[in-house]
Enzyme design. Structure first.
Site, short mmCIF file in Angstrom:
data_model
loop_
_atom_site.label_atom_id
_atom_site.label_comp_id
_atom_site.label_asym_id
_atom_site.label_seq_id
_atom_site.Cartn_x
_atom_site.Cartn_y
_atom_site.Cartn_z
N GLY A 12 0.84 -1.20 0.00
CA GLY A 12 0.00 0.00 0.00
C GLY A 12 0.87 1.25 0.00
N ARG A 75 -0.28 -6.99 -4.68
CA ARG A 75 -0.63 -8.37 -5.02
C ARG A 75 0.58 -9.13 -5.55
NH1 ARG A 75 -5.46 -5.73 -5.86
NH2 ARG A 75 -7.35 -6.93 -5.47
N ASP A 116 5.75 -4.96 5.76
CA ASP A 116 6.21 -6.32 6.06
C ASP A 116 6.10 -7.27 4.86
OD1 ASP A 116 3.47 -6.39 6.26
OD2 ASP A 116 3.43 -7.83 7.90
N THR A 118 6.34 -6.57 1.55
CA THR A 118 7.41 -6.23 0.59
C THR A 118 8.77 -6.65 1.14
OG1 THR A 118 6.09 -4.36 -0.13
CG2 THR A 118 8.42 -4.30 -0.71
N THR A 138 5.17 2.28 5.93
CA THR A 138 3.75 1.94 6.13
C THR A 138 3.10 2.94 7.08
OG1 THR A 138 2.16 0.36 7.07
CG2 THR A 138 4.38 0.23 7.93
N ASP A 140 0.91 2.06 8.98
CA ASP A 140 0.53 1.27 10.16
C ASP A 140 1.56 1.33 11.29
OD1 ASP A 140 -1.59 0.54 8.56
OD2 ASP A 140 -0.73 -1.39 7.99
N ASP A 142 3.95 -0.64 11.98
CA ASP A 142 4.01 -1.94 12.67
C ASP A 142 5.23 -2.78 12.28
OD1 ASP A 142 3.25 -2.47 10.08
OD2 ASP A 142 1.58 -3.79 10.59
N ARG A 175 -23.95 13.73 20.70
CA ARG A 175 -23.93 12.36 20.18
C ARG A 175 -22.65 11.64 20.58
NH1 ARG A 175 -25.57 14.06 14.03
NH2 ARG A 175 -27.80 13.61 14.18
N MET A 182 -7.32 3.23 10.17
CA MET A 182 -6.62 2.05 9.66
C MET A 182 -5.55 1.57 10.65
SD MET A 182 -6.08 2.63 5.61
CE MET A 182 -7.31 2.10 4.42
N GLY A 183 -4.73 0.62 10.20
CA GLY A 183 -3.64 0.13 11.04
C GLY A 183 -3.48 -1.38 11.05
N ARG A 184 -4.42 -2.06 10.36
CA ARG A 184 -4.43 -3.54 10.37
C ARG A 184 -4.42 -4.09 11.79
NH1 ARG A 184 -0.52 -6.63 6.66
NH2 ARG A 184 0.98 -5.23 7.62
N GLU A 235 -9.34 -0.32 12.92
CA GLU A 235 -10.06 -1.30 12.09
C GLU A 235 -9.84 -2.74 12.57
OE1 GLU A 235 -8.52 -1.00 8.08
OE2 GLU A 235 -6.49 -1.52 8.71
N ARG A 279 -23.18 8.11 15.68
CA ARG A 279 -22.86 8.12 14.24
C ARG A 279 -21.43 7.61 14.07
NH1 ARG A 279 -27.52 9.15 13.98
NH2 ARG A 279 -28.58 10.89 12.91
N HIS A 285 -8.99 5.36 3.08
CA HIS A 285 -7.77 5.68 2.36
C HIS A 285 -7.39 7.16 2.38
CE1 HIS A 285 -8.67 1.64 1.03
NE2 HIS A 285 -7.40 1.53 0.71
O1 F6P Z 1 -1.09 -1.47 5.36
C1 F6P Z 1 -1.64 -0.23 5.03
C2 F6P Z 1 -3.13 -0.30 4.95
O2 F6P Z 1 -3.62 0.99 4.64
C3 F6P Z 1 -3.81 -0.84 6.22
O3 F6P Z 1 -3.88 0.10 7.25
C4 F6P Z 1 -5.15 -1.26 5.66
O4 F6P Z 1 -5.73 -2.27 6.44
C5 F6P Z 1 -4.78 -1.77 4.28
O5 F6P Z 1 -3.55 -1.18 3.94
C6 F6P Z 1 -5.81 -1.44 3.22
O6 F6P Z 1 -5.44 -2.08 2.04
P1 F6P Z 1 -6.12 -1.79 0.61
O7 F6P Z 1 -5.51 -0.54 0.08
O8 F6P Z 1 -5.79 -2.98 -0.19
O9 F6P Z 1 -7.58 -1.62 0.85
#
Ligand code: F6P
Length: 362
Positions: A12, A75, A116, A118, A138, A140, A142, A175, A182-184, A235, A279, A285
């Protein structure tokens, strides 16, 4: 003697990649008179022999640009490459083709800029005899072996801006506003943006949450006259004893799971359990796009320059990392297949707890 190097960007994208490409290319040319080849679309370009020479002018004026001028793919994998056969995705080992292409490019080293996935592939290439050097990329944050990755600071800035914007509307409408970041499987973006944005509840993958404790925190705030609550959720967060929410499965991806959607789920639960209107916003992205922060541009420049130093020192099979303020080589063996997660004694985690943020566990 290094004459010619190649660089690719995989996985990504994130803000700061172009600053790395610029830094590697300019330093290689200016300081060492080395030619630089840019491989297009990550490992896809290596498999299909798509590349171009990078001249000084090609990388001039790109430090502020988001994305990657070389393109990327999350991919393509020389060892497990998805190919459509008879309407079905099969995974093929095309590493011999990729390595032959690299040999034809006549380069002395390959710089792999990635996360990770790549860098795990880079480690496999190393074991197959390719001199590689990695750069940690990244949002993330991580990756093992570095205190921080470039792209993270920019993502946190976007997420914090999102929280700030939700803050005012949450206050006006009394509310619970939930923002999913994000962050996996690591909660770095949620923790840092949540702490910076004054999140009342911060939910991260490292700490499974109890939804009743989350609801109790919302009600408690309400009892104390706080008529709104800000929830920042990663996420990859999951309830105690429960599972993550999967947004989609990417059939042709070596890493098929894409997370997402836990924000709306928890918003409904909070509304049901508390009676307070809720909400949710999934930031998605937006966190990966746009111009890098000043910090990320500077970090990416240091990483790029450090990577060239590793090459000139013949220190292959390493990733450039930032540890306690210094640029250090980290063996790819330590990075491949590993993930750096938030530890229970993380200073920011403890600080956020100490100012009243709830992590859904107590
Ligand atoms: O690893 C970066 C990241 O943005 C993650 O935080 C997220 O889960 C994932 O890539 C999203 O991937 P894609 O762009 O394939 O939806």
């Amino acid at each position: 003697m290094i004459r010619r190097i190649a660089i690719l960007t995989g996985g990504g994208d994130c803000p700061g990649i172009n600053a790395v490409i610029r830094s590697v290319t300019k330093k290689a040319i200016l300081q060492h008179g080395i030619e630089v080849i840019g491989i297009e679309d990550g490992y896809e370009g290596l498999i299909h022999n798509r590349y171009r020479r990078l001249h000084f002018e090609d990388v001039s004026g790109i430090i502020t640009m988001g994305g990657t001028i070389l393109g990327t793919s999350n991919r393509a994998d020389p060892y497990k490459n998805p190919t459509l056969k008879g309407g079905k995705t099969v995974f093929e080992d095309v590493s011999k083709t990729a390595i032959a292409n690299l040999k034809k490019m006549d380069v002395d080293c390959l710089v792999c800029v990635g996360g990770d996935g790549t860098l795990t592939i880079a480690y496999q290439l190393l074991k197959d005899g390719i001199p590689v050097v990695g750069v940690p990329k990244t949002i993330d944050n991580d990756l093992m072996g570095t205190d921080v990755t470039f792209g993270f600071d920019s993502a946190v800035a976007v997420a914090t801006d999102g929280i700030d914007r939700l803050h005012t509307t949450a206050q006006s409408h009394h509310r619970a506003m939930i923002i999913e970041v994000m962050g996996r499987n690591a909660g770095w973006i949620a923790l840092h943006s949540g702490a910076a944005g004054g999140g009342d509840i911060i939910l991260i993958p490292e700490i499974p949450y109890d939804i009743n404790l989350v609801a109790e925190k919302v009600k408690d705030r309400s009892r104390r006259g706080k008529r709104f609550t800000l929830v920042v959720i990663s996420e990859g967060a999951k309830p105690m004893g429960g599972q993550v929410v999967v947004r989609r499965l990417v059939a042709d991806g070596a890493e098929p799971v894409r997370l997402g959607g836990v924000g709306p789920v928890i918003a409904d639960q909070i509304e049901k359990l508390t009676g307070i209107e809720s909400r949710s916003v999934v930031l998605g992205h937006l966190q990966r796009g746009g111009i890098p922060t000043a910090y990320d541009r500077a970090l990416a420049t240091s990483f790029g320059a450090g990577a060239v130093d590793l090459i000139m020192a013949n220190n292959f099979g390493t990733m450039i990392g930032l540890q306690k303020g210094s640029m250090v080589p980290v063996p790819l063996a330590q990075v491949a297949g590993a993930q750096r997660k938030i530890q229970p004694d993380d200073p920011l985690l403890l600080a956020a707890r100490s100012v009243g943020a709830c992590f859904g566990d107590v």
